[in-house]
Design a protein around this motif. Structure first.
Motif, PDB file in Angstrom:
ATOM      1  N   LYS A  95       0.947  -1.169  -0.035  1.00 56.37           N
ATOM      2  CA  LYS A  95      -0.132   0.003   0.048  1.00 56.37           C
ATOM      3  C   LYS A  95       0.903   1.331   0.030  1.00 56.37           C
ATOM      4  O   LYS A  95       0.553   2.185  -0.622  1.00 56.37           O
ATOM      5  N   GLN A  96       1.821   1.255   0.791  1.00 54.28           N
ATOM      6  CA  GLN A  96       2.742   2.461   0.603  1.00 54.28           C
ATOM      7  C   GLN A  96       3.537   2.588  -0.393  1.00 54.28           C
ATOM      8  O   GLN A  96       3.641   3.804  -0.705  1.00 54.28           O
ATOM      9  N   GLN A  97       3.665   1.742  -1.192  1.00 58.82           N
ATOM     10  CA  GLN A  97       4.381   1.823  -2.669  1.00 58.82           C
ATOM     11  C   GLN A  97       3.278   2.390  -3.499  1.00 58.82           C
ATOM     12  O   GLN A  97       3.855   2.210  -4.918  1.00 58.82           O
ATOM     13  N   GLN A  98       2.215   2.341  -3.374  1.00 55.71           N
ATOM     14  CA  GLN A  98       1.275   3.031  -4.366  1.00 55.71           C
ATOM     15  C   GLN A  98       1.977   4.354  -4.856  1.00 55.71           C
ATOM     16  O   GLN A  98       2.519   5.197  -3.949  1.00 55.71           O
ATOM     17  N   VAL A  99       1.694   4.847  -5.992  1.00 57.87           N
ATOM     18  CA  VAL A  99       2.219   6.179  -6.546  1.00 57.87           C
ATOM     19  C   VAL A  99       1.815   7.451  -5.708  1.00 57.87           C
ATOM     20  O   VAL A  99       2.572   8.218  -5.486  1.00 57.87           O
ATOM     21  N   SER A 100       0.648   7.709  -5.359  1.00 56.08           N
ATOM     22  CA  SER A 100       0.087   8.654  -4.741  1.00 56.08           C
ATOM     23  C   SER A 100       0.343   8.764  -3.361  1.00 56.08           C
ATOM     24  O   SER A 100       0.550   9.677  -2.750  1.00 56.08           O
ATOM     25  N   TRP A 101       0.542   7.470  -2.765  1.00 52.35           N
ATOM     26  CA  TRP A 101       0.760   7.487  -1.608  1.00 52.35           C
ATOM     27  C   TRP A 101       2.686   7.653  -1.111  1.00 52.35           C
ATOM     28  O   TRP A 101       2.895   8.675  -0.378  1.00 52.35           O
ATOM     29  N   MET A 102       3.295   7.388  -2.117  1.00 54.13           N
ATOM     30  CA  MET A 102       4.586   7.887  -1.961  1.00 54.13           C
ATOM     31  C   MET A 102       4.929   9.313  -2.415  1.00 54.13           C
ATOM     32  O   MET A 102       5.784   9.953  -1.927  1.00 54.13           O
ATOM     33  N   SER A 103       4.070   9.810  -3.237  1.00 56.17           N
ATOM     34  CA  SER A 103       4.116  11.298  -3.631  1.00 56.17           C
ATOM     35  C   SER A 103       3.788  12.103  -2.339  1.00 56.17           C
ATOM     36  O   SER A 103       4.464  12.936  -1.863  1.00 56.17           O
ATOM     37  N   TYR A 104       2.872  11.512  -1.645  1.00 59.97           N
ATOM     38  CA  TYR A 104       2.405  12.248  -0.169  1.00 59.97           C
ATOM     39  C   TYR A 104       3.810  12.164   0.741  1.00 59.97           C
ATOM     40  O   TYR A 104       4.263  13.124   1.265  1.00 59.97           O
ATOM     41  N   TYR A 105       4.465  10.756   0.900  1.00 59.33           N
ATOM     42  CA  TYR A 105       5.424  10.678   1.833  1.00 59.33           C
ATOM     43  C   TYR A 105       6.581  11.707   1.543  1.00 59.33           C
ATOM     44  O   TYR A 105       7.545  12.185   2.226  1.00 59.33           O
ATOM     45  N   ASN A 106       6.842  11.650   0.091  1.00 60.27           N
ATOM     46  CA  ASN A 106       8.137  12.203  -0.327  1.00 60.27           C
ATOM     47  C   ASN A 106       7.843  13.963  -0.236  1.00 60.27           C
ATOM     48  O   ASN A 106       9.010  14.612  -0.366  1.00 60.27           O
ATOM     49  N   SER A 107       6.669  14.230  -0.041  1.00 63.64           N
ATOM     50  CA  SER A 107       6.418  15.666   0.190  1.00 63.64           C
ATOM     51  C   SER A 107       6.328  16.383   1.436  1.00 63.64           C
ATOM     52  O   SER A 107       5.971  17.385   1.757  1.00 63.64           O
TER      53      SER A 107
END
Length: 282
Positions: free
Chosen positions: A166-178
């Protein structure tokens, strides 16, 4: 006279002996024997020969099916790294990570106040070599979570809809990266050099001996999933995801023997001199 002899010895001999070490940090999965089940002894034994003392290495075994910040993931990693640093008197550490392991490492490097063990690990680490890191996530994680055909094809690589997937979903990683993670565009730089090796393609021609490095059936599966990714991908991650954090050391074909591509499976194997490049980097 003895006093002067002692002073002479101290003048030419260092008081402490620097110790350089390397830690191998696996990707998604709950590992109990990552040396054999994830990396292979051929890869690890080749890489560690680049150390001044080849015995100064450790292979991490943690539950990276969890979210990166959890005790089972980053907490476990911090505990094993801290123990390795203390037991072996390591003062210069290189981390070799693969896939989601890069995210767990970036969590530690980005959040020094989260855990009392993090600052010492950050201060001891000189370099991170991230092999095919999933820094920007992957559309295949979205597909697994949504329960379509990728769940069947990628079970061997990702597991199923775990928290790490779940964490490696594109939108989730975009959130964590920001928010929580450093090292991507527009965010603070990481305190430690984070250099990536990017896999750009998958070869699975049955007549091509290079397609068998890392296991031929894995190559076939990754070439199938590559149809749902960008033209530049390793069968699991787009090149843009692998290069989203830190700096690119090299894209596979720029260095590999015969300009061979590295699939996501091959980037944790001794394929096409990858092990030699890392060994020489230590």
């Amino acid at each position: 006279m003895k006093k002067y002899l002692l002073l002479g010895v101290l003048a030419v001999a260092p008081l402490t002996q620097a110790a350089t070490g390397v830690a191998f940090v696996h990707g998604t999965g709950n590992q109990t024997d990552a040396l054999h089940d994830y990396w292979t002894t051929d890869f690890v034994n080749s890489v560690r020969q680049g150390l001044p003392n080849a015995s100064k290495y450790t292979v991490i075994n943690c539950d990276f099916d969890q979210y990166m910040w959890t005790d089972q993931a980053a907490g476990c990693l911090a505990g094993q790294l801290q123990q390795f640093i203390a037991n072996e008197s390591i003062d210069s550490l290189t981390l070799v990570t693969h896939s989601n392991g890069g995210n767990v490492v970036r969590w530690i490097m980005s959040n020094p106040t989260w855990d009392a063990r993090y600052p010492n690990i950050i201060n001891t680490t000189d370099n991170i070599i991230a092999l095919a890191p999933s820094s920007g996530g992957t559309p295949l994680a979205d597909a697994v979570v949504n329960g379509n055909v990728f769940e069947q094809i990628l079970g061997w690589l990702l597991g199923y809809a775990s928290d790490a997937v779940k964490q490696q979903q594109v939108s989730w990683m975009s959130y964590y990266n920001s928010t929580w993670l450093h090292g991507t565009s527009g965010r603070p730089a990481l305190a430690v050099n984070f250099e990536t090796v990017v896999g750009s393609d998958v070869d699975s021609a049955i007549w091509d001996g290079d397609s068998y490095c890392g296991g031929y059936t894995n190559q076939v599966a990754l070439e199938t999933t590559q149809n749902w990714l960008d033209s530049c991908s390793d069968g699991f991650l787009n090149c843009s995801s692998q290069s989203a954090a830190g700096s690119v050391w090299f894209v596979d074909k720029q260095k590999t023997r015969g300009s061979e591509p590295l699939s996501h499976q091959q980037s944790r194997r001794d394929c096409f001199y990858l092990d030699r490049f890392i060994r020489d980097r230590l």
